[in-house]
Design an enzyme around this catalytic site. Structure first.
Site, PDB file in Angstrom:
ATOM      1  N   PHE A   1      -5.578  25.257  -1.687  1.00  0.00           N
ATOM      2  CA  PHE A   1      -6.546  25.774  -2.809  1.00  0.00           C
ATOM      3  C   PHE A   1      -7.122  24.128  -2.937  1.00  0.00           C
ATOM      4  CE2 PHE A   1      -3.708  29.065  -2.009  1.00  0.00           C
ATOM      5  CZ  PHE A   1      -3.881  29.949  -1.351  1.00  0.00           C
ATOM      6  N   ASP A   2      -8.137  24.707  -3.970  1.00  0.00           N
ATOM      7  CA  ASP A   2      -9.419  23.642  -4.206  1.00  0.00           C
ATOM      8  C   ASP A   2      -8.839  24.161  -6.242  1.00  0.00           C
ATOM      9  OD1 ASP A   2     -10.576  26.372  -4.419  1.00  0.00           O
ATOM     10  OD2 ASP A   2     -12.225  25.223  -5.082  1.00  0.00           O
ATOM     11  N   LYS A   3      -8.428  25.681  -6.831  1.00  0.00           N
ATOM     12  CA  LYS A   3      -8.905  25.102  -7.909  1.00  0.00           C
ATOM     13  C   LYS A   3      -7.059  26.292  -8.026  1.00  0.00           C
ATOM     14  CE  LYS A   3     -12.068  28.224  -8.065  1.00  0.00           C
ATOM     15  NZ  LYS A   3     -13.509  28.877  -8.376  1.00  0.00           N
TER      16      LYS A   3
END
Length: 236
Positions: free
Chosen positions: A163-165
């Site tokens: 997950f990027d954020k």
């Protein structure tokens, strides 16, 4: 609504804002740059709709099988009906009796329908697209967008997810986990009571989380007599 981030993002003149987000403080004048099908929400809905139309590999395989299986089952059902009709009409099976419930023609028709219903050729062609439609719809309700049925099929082989954020994982609501006093003689309950009372009139997500946590602990949260929130400087 889009990013899932609970912390407010400052906006200045000329900045782009997204419809459906919340203005936490101050007045806001915006110029509408997209309406109807051009809005972000409409594009998200289009992604979900397009995902339900994209066929996974297993559906393409099922369609190829159905193109042969369906005519074969229909032909077999017709053959069953014709065979039983011939046998019963020629009285080649005199011991077969339905106690007078059905004539020979209707009995043969029932056997032909039984073959067609039990084989159920339509299920093979309908099961996969129905599963894709339900899967993408349930995912959209939970905030997960699939770009197509092929992506949904490939997800079964996923072993790791990056997950990027944090906004993709959180519930968009801040929550206090624990509080630690830093002054001698100041208890945790006293700290939460003071902080909760000070933040009870706050519009900031962090302030709302502190006040909600104090109330959840059963502490007395009093409304401040004089309150002023300064953006970036806290409250007084």
């Amino acid at each position: 609504m889009v990013t899932g981030e609970p912390v407010p993002v400052p906006k200045a003149e000329g900045a782009q804002v997204i419809g459906g987000t919340l203005n936490c403080s101050g007045a806001l004048w915006v110029r509408v740059g997209a309406v109807g099908n051009e809005t972000v929400l409409a594009k998200i809905m289009k992604v979900v709709s397009d995902a339900q139309m994209r066929r996974p590999d297993v559906q393409a395989f099922a369609d190829r099988i159905s193109s042969v299986f369906v005519p074969a089952v229909v032909a077999l059902a017709l053959l069953t009906w014709a065979s039983w009709a011939a046998l019963l009409s020629l009285e080649l099976l005199p011991d077969l009796s339905m106690h007078g419930w059905h004539r020979a023609s209707s009995l043969a028709f029932m056997f032909g329908c039984a073959v067609l219903v039990i084989a159920c050729p339509c299920a093979m062609g309908l099961a996969t697209p129905t599963a894709v439609m339900v899967g993408t719809g349930v995912g959209a309700e939970r905030g997960i967008l699939f770009k197509g049925g092929d992506v949904l099929e490939a997800a079964s082989r996923v072993t790791a997810v990056v997950f990027d954020k944090t906004g993709t994982l959180t519930s968009c609501k801040l929550r206090v986990v624990d509080a630690a006093p830093w002054l001698p003689g100041l208890t945790r309950a006293q700290l939460l009571e003071l902080a909760g009372s000070a933040e009870s009139a706050s519009e900031h997500p962090i302030g709302k989380a502190i006040a909600a946590h104090a109330r959840a602990q059963g502490l007395r949260v009093a409304a401040p007599e004089c309150y002023r929130a300064c953006a970036g400087f806290g409250l007084t």
